[in-house]
Design an enzyme around this catalytic site. Structure first.
Site, mmCIF file in Angstrom:
data_model
loop_
_atom_site.group_PDB
_atom_site.id
_atom_site.type_symbol
_atom_site.label_atom_id
_atom_site.label_comp_id
_atom_site.label_asym_id
_atom_site.label_seq_id
_atom_site.Cartn_x
_atom_site.Cartn_y
_atom_site.Cartn_z
ATOM 1 N N SER A 13 34.502 47.535 37.021
ATOM 2 C CA SER A 13 33.477 46.496 37.054
ATOM 3 C C SER A 13 34.037 45.097 36.837
ATOM 4 O O SER A 13 33.473 44.115 37.332
ATOM 5 C CB SER A 13 32.400 46.786 35.993
ATOM 6 O OG SER A 13 32.983 46.903 34.703
ATOM 7 N N ASP A 58 25.893 41.672 27.572
ATOM 8 C CA ASP A 58 26.339 42.992 27.129
ATOM 9 C C ASP A 58 27.546 42.928 26.207
ATOM 10 O O ASP A 58 27.948 43.926 25.612
ATOM 11 C CB ASP A 58 26.628 43.901 28.326
ATOM 12 C CG ASP A 58 27.746 43.390 29.241
ATOM 13 O OD1 ASP A 58 28.455 42.437 28.866
ATOM 14 O OD2 ASP A 58 27.907 43.948 30.336
ATOM 15 N N HIS A 99 31.394 42.228 29.632
ATOM 16 C CA HIS A 99 31.816 41.634 30.903
ATOM 17 C C HIS A 99 31.810 40.110 30.828
ATOM 18 O O HIS A 99 30.898 39.523 30.253
ATOM 19 C CB HIS A 99 30.895 42.091 32.034
ATOM 20 C CG HIS A 99 30.944 43.558 32.284
ATOM 21 N ND1 HIS A 99 30.081 44.442 31.658
ATOM 22 C CD2 HIS A 99 31.767 44.300 33.068
ATOM 23 C CE1 HIS A 99 30.363 45.670 32.058
ATOM 24 N NE2 HIS A 99 31.379 45.618 32.912
#
Length: 216
Positions: A38, A186, A189
């Site tokens: 990701s 979060d 990231h």
């Protein structure tokens, strides 16, 4: 006679200049695939703000002739990367950034397993005669000091084994910063500004890798 000779010399000279200019202008760029998770894919960001587009823009600004392909899949572990490296190594790929391990760390997977998967990935790039660059991630001690030592050490060890360049810490550009300011909600990231700092720190190493790739 003098006029004709001069004209001929000038014609040859201009032809050589045009030939050199055409060669420099129309040289095909190299293609580099960024195999990752990701962090590579640009999770949670608008497309232009992700790692690959920002790194592409940075490389362009520094004169690199390269097309950077986004081969990042959110949630991928090193095992996931291994499962798809074969079809990522298409004939047009001249080099590969291997940026995996973050999800292995988040899940507390055995570093021996992660190392073995990365070893096999690099073995496949070597077999395909595609130069690779390994981008690591620095683990903390939340799983213990032995885990951190094994996890962090695998990148350098594999880099030495396959004689590939290693950038040891994806988040190097955020070290020493107010981290929360550069992360998404979060807490994992990077946001667009965080990616910008990551790219600025990593860019010179990627540029060196790209410039060392053999021309077609």
């Amino acid at each position: 006679m003098f006029s004709l000779a001069y004209g001929a010399v000038r014609s040859v000279r201009n032809g050589l200049i045009l030939s050199l200019f055409a060669t420099a202008t129309f040289a095909a760029p190299v293609t580099v695939a960024a195999l990752g998770d990701s962090l590579t894919a640009g999770y949670g960001l608008d497309q232009p703000d992700g790692f690959v587009p920002q790194m592409q823009a940075w490389l362009d600004a520094h004169g690199a002739e390269v097309n950077l392909l986004n081969a990042g899949v959110s949630g991928d572990t090193t095992a996931g990367g291994l499962s798809r490296v074969g079809w990522t190594l298409t004939p047009d790929v001249d080099g590969m950034l291997v940026a995996l391990g973050g999800n292995d760390y988040l899940r507390g997977l055995d570093p021996k397993v992660s190392r073995d998967n990365l070893d096999k990935i690099l073995g496949k790039t070597e077999a395909a005669d595609v130069p690779a660059m390994l981008i690591g991630l620095r683990a903390g001690t939340n799983y213990g000091a032995d885990y951190a030592t094994a996890f962090n050490g695998m990148y350098g060890d594999l880099g030495a084994k396959y004689d590939v360049p290693v950038y040891p810490d994806w988040f190097e550009g955020l070290r020493g910063q107010n981290l929360q300011s550069y992360l998404q909600a979060d807490g994992v990231h990077p946001n667009a500004e965080g990616v910008k700092l990551i790219v600025a720190a990593m860019g010179p190493a990627v540029l060196d890798f790209v410039n060392a790739l053999p021309a077609d």
